[in-house]
Each structure stands twice: as structure tokens, then as C-alpha cells.
Scaffold this active site. Structure first.
Site, PDB file in Angstrom:
ATOM      1  N   SER A  30      -5.967 -12.051 -28.635  1.00 61.51           N
ATOM      2  CA  SER A  30      -4.883 -12.937 -28.189  1.00 61.51           C
ATOM      3  C   SER A  30      -4.393 -12.563 -26.800  1.00 61.51           C
ATOM      4  O   SER A  30      -4.054 -11.399 -26.540  1.00 61.51           O
ATOM      5  CB  SER A  30      -3.676 -12.836 -29.124  1.00 61.51           C
ATOM      6  OG  SER A  30      -3.980 -13.405 -30.348  1.00 61.51           O
ATOM      7  N   HIS A  61      -6.775 -18.605 -27.889  1.00 60.17           N
ATOM      8  CA  HIS A  61      -8.179 -18.340 -28.206  1.00 60.17           C
ATOM      9  C   HIS A  61      -9.000 -19.563 -27.814  1.00 60.17           C
ATOM     10  O   HIS A  61      -8.823 -20.638 -28.384  1.00 60.17           O
ATOM     11  CB  HIS A  61      -8.353 -18.038 -29.693  1.00 60.17           C
ATOM     12  CG  HIS A  61      -7.801 -16.708 -30.088  1.00 60.17           C
ATOM     13  ND1 HIS A  61      -8.591 -15.578 -30.191  1.00 60.17           N
ATOM     14  CD2 HIS A  61      -6.540 -16.317 -30.365  1.00 60.17           C
ATOM     15  CE1 HIS A  61      -7.831 -14.555 -30.533  1.00 60.17           C
ATOM     16  NE2 HIS A  61      -6.577 -14.969 -30.644  1.00 60.17           N
ATOM     17  N   HIS A  83      -9.213 -16.138 -37.414  1.00 60.24           N
ATOM     18  CA  HIS A  83      -8.456 -15.158 -38.188  1.00 60.24           C
ATOM     19  C   HIS A  83      -8.345 -15.559 -39.653  1.00 60.24           C
ATOM     20  O   HIS A  83      -8.434 -16.731 -39.995  1.00 60.24           O
ATOM     21  CB  HIS A  83      -7.022 -15.023 -37.635  1.00 60.24           C
ATOM     22  CG  HIS A  83      -6.957 -14.716 -36.178  1.00 60.24           C
ATOM     23  ND1 HIS A  83      -7.132 -15.682 -35.216  1.00 60.24           N
ATOM     24  CD2 HIS A  83      -6.735 -13.551 -35.518  1.00 60.24           C
ATOM     25  CE1 HIS A  83      -7.027 -15.130 -34.018  1.00 60.24           C
ATOM     26  NE2 HIS A  83      -6.793 -13.842 -34.169  1.00 60.24           N
ATOM     27  N   TYR A  85      -5.602 -15.634 -41.217  1.00 63.24           N
ATOM     28  CA  TYR A  85      -4.396 -16.463 -41.402  1.00 63.24           C
ATOM     29  C   TYR A  85      -4.637 -17.936 -41.059  1.00 63.24           C
ATOM     30  O   TYR A  85      -3.799 -18.788 -41.352  1.00 63.24           O
ATOM     31  CB  TYR A  85      -3.200 -15.914 -40.604  1.00 63.24           C
ATOM     32  CG  TYR A  85      -3.345 -15.917 -39.098  1.00 63.24           C
ATOM     33  CD1 TYR A  85      -3.300 -17.089 -38.361  1.00 63.24           C
ATOM     34  CD2 TYR A  85      -3.496 -14.725 -38.409  1.00 63.24           C
ATOM     35  CE1 TYR A  85      -3.426 -17.085 -36.983  1.00 63.24           C
ATOM     36  CE2 TYR A  85      -3.630 -14.699 -37.027  1.00 63.24           C
ATOM     37  CZ  TYR A  85      -3.593 -15.882 -36.322  1.00 63.24           C
ATOM     38  OH  TYR A  85      -3.728 -15.869 -34.971  1.00 63.24           O
ATOM     39  N   GLU A  86      -5.782 -18.239 -40.422  1.00 65.73           N
ATOM     40  CA  GLU A  86      -6.099 -19.647 -40.157  1.00 65.73           C
ATOM     41  C   GLU A  86      -6.697 -20.310 -41.400  1.00 65.73           C
ATOM     42  O   GLU A  86      -6.982 -21.504 -41.384  1.00 65.73           O
ATOM     43  CB  GLU A  86      -7.099 -19.749 -38.990  1.00 65.73           C
ATOM     44  CG  GLU A  86      -6.482 -19.379 -37.650  1.00 65.73           C
ATOM     45  CD  GLU A  86      -7.534 -19.261 -36.559  1.00 65.73           C
ATOM     46  OE1 GLU A  86      -7.955 -20.296 -36.030  1.00 65.73           O
ATOM     47  OE2 GLU A  86      -7.936 -18.124 -36.245  1.00 65.73           O
ATOM     48  N   ALA A 113      -4.598  -7.870 -29.760  1.00 68.65           N
ATOM     49  CA  ALA A 113      -3.190  -7.593 -29.470  1.00 68.65           C
ATOM     50  C   ALA A 113      -2.613  -6.935 -30.715  1.00 68.65           C
ATOM     51  O   ALA A 113      -2.970  -7.317 -31.836  1.00 68.65           O
ATOM     52  CB  ALA A 113      -2.462  -8.899 -29.190  1.00 68.65           C
ATOM     53  N   MET A 211      -3.552  -8.593 -36.690  1.00 69.25           N
ATOM     54  CA  MET A 211      -3.987  -9.545 -37.728  1.00 69.25           C
ATOM     55  C   MET A 211      -5.476  -9.880 -37.612  1.00 69.25           C
ATOM     56  O   MET A 211      -5.910 -10.947 -38.020  1.00 69.25           O
ATOM     57  CB  MET A 211      -3.168 -10.835 -37.618  1.00 69.25           C
ATOM     58  CG  MET A 211      -1.676 -10.627 -37.783  1.00 69.25           C
ATOM     59  SD  MET A 211      -0.805 -12.170 -37.517  1.00 69.25           S
ATOM     60  CE  MET A 211       0.868 -11.580 -37.278  1.00 69.25           C
ATOM     61  N   SER A 212      -6.237  -8.964 -37.039  1.00 65.95           N
ATOM     62  CA  SER A 212      -7.681  -9.234 -36.884  1.00 65.95           C
ATOM     63  C   SER A 212      -8.430  -7.909 -36.905  1.00 65.95           C
ATOM     64  O   SER A 212      -7.891  -6.893 -37.315  1.00 65.95           O
ATOM     65  CB  SER A 212      -7.927  -9.937 -35.542  1.00 65.95           C
ATOM     66  OG  SER A 212      -7.585  -9.071 -34.477  1.00 65.95           O
ATOM     67  N   ASN A 235       3.841  -5.266 -28.227  1.00 68.48           N
ATOM     68  CA  ASN A 235       5.244  -5.220 -28.669  1.00 68.48           C
ATOM     69  C   ASN A 235       5.458  -4.007 -29.570  1.00 68.48           C
ATOM     70  O   ASN A 235       4.509  -3.448 -30.108  1.00 68.48           O
ATOM     71  CB  ASN A 235       5.573  -6.488 -29.475  1.00 68.48           C
ATOM     72  CG  ASN A 235       4.635  -6.670 -30.658  1.00 68.48           C
ATOM     73  OD1 ASN A 235       3.484  -7.113 -30.485  1.00 68.48           O
ATOM     74  ND2 ASN A 235       5.094  -6.334 -31.830  1.00 68.48           N
ATOM     75  N   HIS A 249       4.767 -15.385 -30.993  1.00 60.95           N
ATOM     76  CA  HIS A 249       3.356 -15.346 -30.576  1.00 60.95           C
ATOM     77  C   HIS A 249       3.265 -15.503 -29.050  1.00 60.95           C
ATOM     78  O   HIS A 249       2.386 -14.897 -28.418  1.00 60.95           O
ATOM     79  CB  HIS A 249       2.556 -16.432 -31.298  1.00 60.95           C
ATOM     80  CG  HIS A 249       1.076 -16.376 -31.036  1.00 60.95           C
ATOM     81  ND1 HIS A 249       0.307 -15.251 -31.289  1.00 60.95           N
ATOM     82  CD2 HIS A 249       0.209 -17.292 -30.538  1.00 60.95           C
ATOM     83  CE1 HIS A 249      -0.950 -15.488 -30.945  1.00 60.95           C
ATOM     84  NE2 HIS A 249      -1.032 -16.723 -30.487  1.00 60.95           N
TER      85      HIS A 249
HETATM   86  N1  HPA Z   1       2.160  -7.437 -35.883  1.00 61.19           N
HETATM   87  C1  HPA Z   1       0.991  -7.996 -36.248  1.00 61.19           C
HETATM   88  N2  HPA Z   1       0.139  -8.490 -35.382  1.00 61.19           N
HETATM   89  C2  HPA Z   1       0.443  -8.417 -34.073  1.00 61.19           C
HETATM   90  C3  HPA Z   1       1.627  -7.841 -33.635  1.00 61.19           C
HETATM   91  C4  HPA Z   1       2.530  -7.338 -34.584  1.00 61.19           C
HETATM   92  O1  HPA Z   1       3.603  -6.820 -34.254  1.00 61.19           O
HETATM   93  N3  HPA Z   1       1.636  -7.913 -32.282  1.00 61.19           N
HETATM   94  C5  HPA Z   1       0.467  -8.515 -31.933  1.00 61.19           C
HETATM   95  N4  HPA Z   1      -0.240  -8.824 -33.012  1.00 61.19           N
END
Ligand code: HPA
Length: 281
Positions: A30, A61, A83, A85-86, A113, A211-212, A235, A249
Site C-alpha cells: 500500500s 494498488h 488481500h 479482506y477483499e 505497509a 494485513m498482507s 503508523n 487508510h
Molecule cells: N494495522 C494493520 N495493518 C496496517 C496498519 C496497522 O496499523 N498500518 C498499515 N497497515
């Protein structure tokens, strides 16, 4: 259809469009998709032009394979992944990776990310996977017709190549890039973690969460690919987030974009130096 036949179907579709035998696969996360535009590009193939292939729905993406050279090393870049989650099954998530392997790639660098669970892993820095926690998402090694792809039971010890890891850390140091080693955990998402989940993950030994990637790394392991994985810390995780702003996001993507320049140095130098010392399979 056997999974190997599905993979070969796409390998053949790609081979009809382009004659290119990549050595190294690079998977972009991402906000990190810009990297693909910095290589010496030969061709690209949109996922949507491959009949029945996966489609990227996550923002940031692009959804295509980019073929080209970095320092005369033949690379294929996945400019966008799909992903869990998709709503995809894990076999679909790792399909592009398996296709890249059967096109010839025996080495892979994953990027993503991730949120940091340690104060000293700051947003804007990078984390090289030392190890990973993958069991929150279904394994791509589950299935009854995968024998032709690789073993079902695979040893995960040192799954992230030691020489690759060492080289990435050295390059970071040489270029003033804040980079550390740590443990990545893949959560299913797409909701960001609660404070309680983050505490649990920390107790399990994780340093960053995303998440990947971890399921993709297991698919690469099954194929005996030589691999490294790099998180761009975008973050601080929930419990560490000291701002009053909710995590979004777009914030993750923006921070990823800011890290693109450093990522470009890391990957390009990695390819150059890995080639010089014959680290690539
Ligand atoms: N959590 C999960 N996935 C992420 C995060 C997060 O804080 N930051 C970027 N992808």
C-alpha cells in the site's frame, strides 16, 4: 482444475504476450506502488487483461505486472496485490506470486505497509522481517491438490534469507535509512487492531502488524524461493498512537508514499549489491 493447471494457464497467457524470464520478483504494498515506475521497464500486463485473474480493489494498488531491469537483473514487479479482506480465498491471494515463480523468479522481495507496536520503530522507518506470525489467516499450503507445487509440511526456520536480511540492514545504514529487524504479524483486517489485540500480539512477540504478506511468504517458502520482506512503518498501532486522529487508510497510503524514495534506494541498492556478491539464485 488442479491449482498447478490454473497457474500454468496464466503463465502461458503471459508468455504469449511477453518473452521474459524474471530472476527476481518484487511485491509492492500500500502506497508503495510508485517503485514500479522507476525500473527500466520492458513491458507491463494488467491483471484485468488476464482472463479470470484476480483484480485489485484496495486503493493504492494498481493491479499489474511490470517487467524490466534493475542493474541488468531481470525483475517482475507486482504493482498491487490482493488481500484476504477483499474477500479472496488465500489460493487467489498467492496466485500472482506462484505465477511469477513459474515464469522463472526464484528470488522475491515483499514490501508492505505496517503499524508499529514499538516506540523505537517509528513511522517512516522500515522493518526487515526476522520472522513472522501467520496463523491468523488461512495458510495457502492448505488444500488437497498442491503436491505438484511443493511439500505440504515445510520447515519455517530461517525462512527469511540471512544474507538478504544482512544486506538490507547494511544498505539502510550506508544510506542513513532508519531500518530495523523485527517480527511481523498478519491480521485478517480490514478493521485496524484494538488495543487489546495489539497487547496480545506484543505478548506473542510481534513488532509490527499488517494485513498482507505473511501468507504470501508461506507460499514462497513452499516454492523454496529465496526471500526478504520489508515493512514500511506507516503508523503507530492503536495502543501507541499518541495523536487524537483516528487511523485511516489514506494516512497509511500517504506515509507509504513519503517512504517511496527511501524504498527505491533500499531495493535498487539491494539488487545491485546482491548481484555483485552472487546472492541471487
Ligand atoms: N494495522 C494493520 N495493518 C496496517 C496498519 C496497522 O496499523 N498500518 C498499515 N497497515
Amino acid at each position: 482444475m488442479k491449482e498447478i493447471d490454473r497457474i500454468n494457464y496464466y503463465v502461458n497467457q503471459i508468455k504469449k504476450k511477453i518473452d521474459f524470464n524474471p530472476q527476481l520478483a518484487i511485491v509492492l504494498g500500500s502506497g508503495l506502488n510508485d517503485f514500479a515506475d522507476t525500473i527500466d521497464k520492458v513491458a507491463s500486463i494488467d491483471y484485468k487483461d488476464l482472463d479470470g485473474f484476480v483484480r485489485c480493489s484496495a486503493e493504492g494498488h494498481v493491479g499489474r505486472f511490470v517487467f524490466g531491469y534493475i542493474n541488468s537483473v531481470r525483475v517482475v514487479v507486482m504493482q498491487g496485490r490482493v488481500h484476504y479482506y477483499e474477500g479472496y480465498d488465500v489460493a487467489d491471494i498467492v496466485l500472482p506470486l506462484r505465477v511469477m515463480y513459474y515464469l522463472g523468479a526464484r528470488n522475491v522481495i515483499f514490501t508492505n505497509a505496517a503499524g508499529s507496536m514499538r516506540e523505537d520503530f517509528k513511522p517512516g522507518s522500515f522493518m526487515v522481517f526476522y520472522d513472522q506470525i501467520a496463523f491468523l489467516v488461512k495458510s495457502p499450503l492448505i488444500g488437497n491438490n498442491l503436491e505438484s507445487i511443493g511439500n505440504r509440511f515445510v520447515d519455517t526456520t530461517d525462512m527469511f534469507d540471512k544474507d538478504f536480511r544482512k544486506l538490507l540492514l547494511k544498505i539502510g545504514k550506508e544510506n542513513g535509512i532508519d531500518i530495523n529487524e523485527g517480527v511481523y504479524i498478519q491480521a485478517a483486517g480490514p478493521q485496524y487492531e484494538t488495543v487489546a489485540e495489539m497487547r496480545a500480539f506484543k505478548l506473542w512477540g510481534a513488532d509490527a502488524v499488517g494485513m498482507s504478506t505473511a501468507c504470501e511468504c508461506n507460499a514462497a517458502l513452499q516454492l523454496s524461493m529465496k526471500m526478504a520482506a520489508i515493512s514500511c512503518i506507516t503508523n503507530y498501532e492503536s495502543g501507541l498512537n499518541l495523536t487524537s486522529e483516528p487511523l485511516t487508510h489514506s494516512q497509511v497510503q500517504l506515509m507509504g508514499q513519503k517512504a517511496n524514495q527511501a524504498l527505491e534506494i533500499l531495493i535498487k541498492q539491494f539488487v545491485k549489491q546482491a548481484k555483485e556478491v552472487n546472492l541471487l539464485d
